[in-house]
Motif scaffolding. Structure first.
Motif, mmCIF file in Angstrom:
data_model
loop_
_atom_site.group_PDB
_atom_site.id
_atom_site.type_symbol
_atom_site.label_atom_id
_atom_site.label_comp_id
_atom_site.label_asym_id
_atom_site.label_seq_id
_atom_site.Cartn_x
_atom_site.Cartn_y
_atom_site.Cartn_z
ATOM 1 N N ARG A 158 0.582 -0.988 0.044
ATOM 2 C CA ARG A 158 -0.019 -0.154 -0.034
ATOM 3 C C ARG A 158 0.872 1.302 -0.148
ATOM 4 O O ARG A 158 0.571 2.270 -0.659
ATOM 5 C CB ARG A 158 -1.027 0.111 1.236
ATOM 6 C CG ARG A 158 -1.732 1.388 1.561
ATOM 7 C CD ARG A 158 -2.867 1.313 2.275
ATOM 8 N NE ARG A 158 -2.520 0.552 3.889
ATOM 9 C CZ ARG A 158 -1.997 1.596 4.474
ATOM 10 N NH1 ARG A 158 -1.776 3.033 4.388
ATOM 11 N NH2 ARG A 158 -1.595 1.302 5.866
ATOM 12 N N LYS A 159 1.886 1.067 0.893
ATOM 13 C CA LYS A 159 2.739 2.429 0.844
ATOM 14 C C LYS A 159 3.454 2.818 -0.458
ATOM 15 O O LYS A 159 3.625 3.802 -0.679
ATOM 16 C CB LYS A 159 3.490 2.627 2.013
ATOM 17 C CG LYS A 159 2.782 2.516 3.319
ATOM 18 C CD LYS A 159 3.561 2.720 4.800
ATOM 19 C CE LYS A 159 2.682 3.046 5.985
ATOM 20 N NZ LYS A 159 1.686 4.257 5.672
ATOM 21 N N GLU A 162 1.073 4.279 -2.663
ATOM 22 C CA GLU A 162 0.343 5.784 -2.432
ATOM 23 C C GLU A 162 1.585 6.685 -2.922
ATOM 24 O O GLU A 162 1.313 7.513 -3.569
ATOM 25 C CB GLU A 162 0.283 5.760 -0.946
ATOM 26 C CG GLU A 162 -0.913 5.053 -0.228
ATOM 27 C CD GLU A 162 -0.938 5.030 1.208
ATOM 28 O OE1 GLU A 162 -1.700 4.738 1.658
ATOM 29 O OE2 GLU A 162 0.063 5.208 1.742
ATOM 30 N N LEU A 165 1.586 6.922 -6.599
ATOM 31 C CA LEU A 165 0.471 7.627 -7.277
ATOM 32 C C LEU A 165 0.947 9.306 -7.297
ATOM 33 O O LEU A 165 0.841 9.934 -8.070
ATOM 34 C CB LEU A 165 -0.710 7.456 -6.535
ATOM 35 C CG LEU A 165 -1.430 6.422 -6.816
ATOM 36 C CD1 LEU A 165 -2.607 6.077 -5.627
ATOM 37 C CD2 LEU A 165 -2.067 6.206 -8.099
ATOM 38 N N THR A 166 1.544 9.547 -6.340
ATOM 39 C CA THR A 166 2.043 11.020 -6.031
ATOM 40 C C THR A 166 3.407 11.214 -7.074
ATOM 41 O O THR A 166 3.413 12.129 -7.740
ATOM 42 C CB THR A 166 2.087 11.596 -4.860
ATOM 43 O OG1 THR A 166 3.332 10.477 -3.980
ATOM 44 C CG2 THR A 166 0.840 11.504 -3.847
ATOM 45 N N SER A 169 2.293 11.439 -10.521
ATOM 46 C CA SER A 169 1.445 12.415 -10.935
ATOM 47 C C SER A 169 2.559 13.764 -10.895
ATOM 48 O O SER A 169 2.376 14.508 -11.886
ATOM 49 C CB SER A 169 0.641 12.631 -9.819
ATOM 50 O OG SER A 169 -0.294 13.881 -9.894
ATOM 51 N N GLU A 170 3.337 14.009 -9.852
ATOM 52 C CA GLU A 170 4.334 15.056 -9.813
ATOM 53 C C GLU A 170 5.199 14.997 -11.002
ATOM 54 O O GLU A 170 5.677 16.126 -11.428
ATOM 55 C CB GLU A 170 4.896 15.202 -8.507
ATOM 56 C CG GLU A 170 3.853 15.354 -7.392
ATOM 57 C CD GLU A 170 4.638 15.500 -6.175
ATOM 58 O OE1 GLU A 170 5.779 15.565 -5.995
ATOM 59 O OE2 GLU A 170 3.671 16.222 -5.183
ATOM 60 N N LEU A 175 -2.762 9.479 -15.025
ATOM 61 C CA LEU A 175 -3.198 8.073 -14.568
ATOM 62 C C LEU A 175 -4.387 7.695 -15.600
ATOM 63 O O LEU A 175 -5.578 8.432 -15.414
ATOM 64 C CB LEU A 175 -3.500 8.137 -13.261
ATOM 65 C CG LEU A 175 -2.602 8.525 -12.082
ATOM 66 C CD1 LEU A 175 -3.161 8.916 -10.757
ATOM 67 C CD2 LEU A 175 -1.781 7.279 -11.863
ATOM 68 N N GLU A 177 -5.687 4.532 -15.492
ATOM 69 C CA GLU A 177 -6.431 3.412 -14.935
ATOM 70 C C GLU A 177 -5.967 3.191 -13.661
ATOM 71 O O GLU A 177 -4.780 3.214 -13.547
ATOM 72 C CB GLU A 177 -6.649 1.951 -15.820
ATOM 73 C CG GLU A 177 -7.315 1.732 -17.028
ATOM 74 C CD GLU A 177 -8.565 1.952 -16.961
ATOM 75 O OE1 GLU A 177 -9.372 2.309 -17.745
ATOM 76 O OE2 GLU A 177 -9.215 1.363 -15.592
ATOM 77 N N VAL A 178 -6.993 2.933 -12.832
ATOM 78 C CA VAL A 178 -6.470 2.749 -11.242
ATOM 79 C C VAL A 178 -7.422 1.622 -10.665
ATOM 80 O O VAL A 178 -8.615 1.815 -10.665
ATOM 81 C CB VAL A 178 -6.404 3.929 -10.139
ATOM 82 C CG1 VAL A 178 -5.900 3.244 -8.826
ATOM 83 C CG2 VAL A 178 -5.451 4.940 -10.804
ATOM 84 N N SER A 179 -6.847 0.426 -10.158
ATOM 85 C CA SER A 179 -7.486 -0.318 -9.458
ATOM 86 C C SER A 179 -6.963 -0.443 -8.063
ATOM 87 O O SER A 179 -5.924 -0.689 -8.105
ATOM 88 C CB SER A 179 -7.658 -1.687 -10.135
ATOM 89 O OG SER A 179 -8.307 -2.768 -9.255
ATOM 90 N N LEU A 180 -7.763 -0.499 -6.958
ATOM 91 C CA LEU A 180 -7.176 -0.719 -5.524
ATOM 92 C C LEU A 180 -7.595 -1.942 -4.974
ATOM 93 O O LEU A 180 -7.543 -2.235 -3.996
ATOM 94 C CB LEU A 180 -7.828 0.497 -4.892
ATOM 95 C CG LEU A 180 -7.607 1.944 -5.350
ATOM 96 C CD1 LEU A 180 -8.440 3.142 -4.667
ATOM 97 C CD2 LEU A 180 -6.180 2.238 -5.165
ATOM 98 N N ASP A 181 -8.235 -2.873 -5.940
ATOM 99 C CA ASP A 181 -8.528 -4.404 -5.449
ATOM 100 C C ASP A 181 -8.586 -5.197 -6.801
ATOM 101 O O ASP A 181 -9.655 -5.462 -7.154
ATOM 102 C CB ASP A 181 -9.649 -4.406 -4.628
ATOM 103 C CG ASP A 181 -9.774 -5.782 -3.943
ATOM 104 O OD1 ASP A 181 -9.161 -6.693 -4.265
ATOM 105 O OD2 ASP A 181 -10.808 -6.084 -3.026
ATOM 106 N N GLU B 162 -11.219 5.242 -7.196
ATOM 107 C CA GLU B 162 -10.515 4.957 -8.393
ATOM 108 C C GLU B 162 -10.750 5.820 -9.408
ATOM 109 O O GLU B 162 -9.852 6.513 -10.326
ATOM 110 C CB GLU B 162 -10.866 3.531 -8.772
ATOM 111 C CG GLU B 162 -10.127 2.403 -7.620
ATOM 112 C CD GLU B 162 -10.882 0.902 -7.893
ATOM 113 O OE1 GLU B 162 -10.440 -0.038 -7.573
ATOM 114 O OE2 GLU B 162 -11.860 1.148 -8.673
ATOM 115 N N SER B 169 -6.369 13.165 -12.329
ATOM 116 C CA SER B 169 -5.179 13.243 -13.240
ATOM 117 C C SER B 169 -5.402 13.701 -14.595
ATOM 118 O O SER B 169 -4.416 14.688 -15.157
ATOM 119 C CB SER B 169 -4.493 11.752 -13.230
ATOM 120 O OG SER B 169 -3.314 11.880 -13.962
ATOM 121 N N LEU B 175 -1.651 15.226 -7.806
ATOM 122 C CA LEU B 175 -1.838 14.406 -6.732
ATOM 123 C C LEU B 175 -0.542 14.621 -5.699
ATOM 124 O O LEU B 175 0.296 14.166 -5.954
ATOM 125 C CB LEU B 175 -2.066 12.906 -6.874
ATOM 126 C CG LEU B 175 -3.085 12.436 -7.822
ATOM 127 C CD1 LEU B 175 -2.910 10.994 -8.230
ATOM 128 C CD2 LEU B 175 -4.520 12.704 -6.988
#
Lengths: 216, 216
Positions: A158-159, A162, A165-166, A169-170, A175, A177-181, B162, B169, B175
């Motif tokens: 997870r960390k 996280e 993602l930043t 983006s920076e 982004l 597509e994003v799936s969190l599960d 999601e 983005s 982000l």
């Protein structure tokens, strides 16, 4: 990913230069000649034992794949798996090199997509530069991908996700597509890595993103 | 967020124009006069029963807060909570309006930060435009925030989060911070909403992001 020391691994790797390419810097700009076709090229940084890249290569014969892994003791397992295939895996090669040097092996735009799977999370802040989604690595990927090239990234950490993602983006990436599960309604095209099977069996969510470099 | 019909709510709201501002379009560009100071202004779209915005206002007396909520039956609970405070909450106002119209109530740059908490997920694809992180809403927020203004967003809804990561983005926002389990090591400054307490007690992860409009 390290495994126990395997003194025979280096020998086996050396005797299969048709699979583990020994001089990749000499192939820079010429990978279509290596594969003998003009199919797209997808690479994986940190291939480990190769389950993902081998699965992808078998599922997508019209895409060329290269798995990059520094450690003899794990890449040898990928090599053994390829050797067990009766007709080999013609659209797959392996590189026993440091992913930091990919710009020495591939021209700008020669790689069509880059995969990162279950990369080392390097949880300590002072090791952030070693994470494969750190800005310095994103620069490397941008150097070998085309404009609008994509990075596909999976992890159970997870960390690290996280952070990524930043970081992504920076860097100015999109982004897509994003799936969190990922395994809640797993896509049929998903190829699991060794880690992925282990962690998803424990009920831990697998995180996944598709990110794209934007035209500057 | 809707609650049961409360016929007396409209009357109570009408008798407290000093808290629930009845003519916000006439205050556009003049909110510092309403609060009687030049403190920063943070607003929440979809305030519900007000637990978050009231908690924030009490914790941060040198920031002005405005909670926006369309439904009488829930905003009245926020009003009642304010009325129960012996000295009121001088740095808080409420607006019983549609968040779609915020550009009619605030000048560009008049709002310093915007909060979204546990917004309706609108799970059906054909309702995507109603999600408060849809492009059309991001345009509205950009119209009232300064350059580099921030949107802070929390939800328990994985699919909404999601969607929001990619929507934000693709809009070109950055982000700055992402948490995929806010209550694992909860920050001391976190103020829980009603929903947040309910869902985190069930062990569900709470997702949170800080996103920033970039200078174009």
């Amino acid at each position: 990913m390290r495994s126990r020391f395997k003194p025979w691994a280096a020998d086996l790797i050396d005797t299969h230069p048709e699979i583990v390419i020994p001089d990749p810097e000499q192939k820079k700009g010429k990978w279509q000649e290596v594969f003998g076709n003009k199919h797209p090229l997808h690479i994986e940084a940190g291939t480990g034992k190769g389950r993902f890249i081998i699965g992808m290569a078998k599922a997508n014969p019209h895409i060329n794949y290269i798995g990059i892994e520094l450690f003899d003791s794990v890449i040898v397992t990928a090599l053994e798996t390829v050797l067990e295939e009766e007709h080999g895996i013609p659209n797959l090669r392996l590189l026993k090199v440091n992913a930091k040097k990919i710009a020495e092996y591939f021209d700008k735009g020669e790689v069509d997509r880059l995969y990162l799977n279950f990369s080392d999370p390097w949880p300590k802040k002072r090791h952030a530069k070693r994470r494969l989604t750190h800005e310095s690595f994103l620069e490397l990927y941008e150097a070998v991908l085309p404009e609008n090239g994509e990075v596909h990234f999976k992890t159970d950490n997870r960390k690290l996700f996280e952070y990524s993602l930043t970081s992504i983006s920076e860097y100015g990436m999109l982004l897509k597509e994003v799936s969190l599960d990922l395994h809640d309604n797993e896509p049929e095209w998903n190829i699991m890595t060794e880690y992925e099977e282990k962690f998803s069996k424990k009920g831990q969510p697998i995180y996944r993103m598709e990110a794209q470099f934007s035209v500057s």
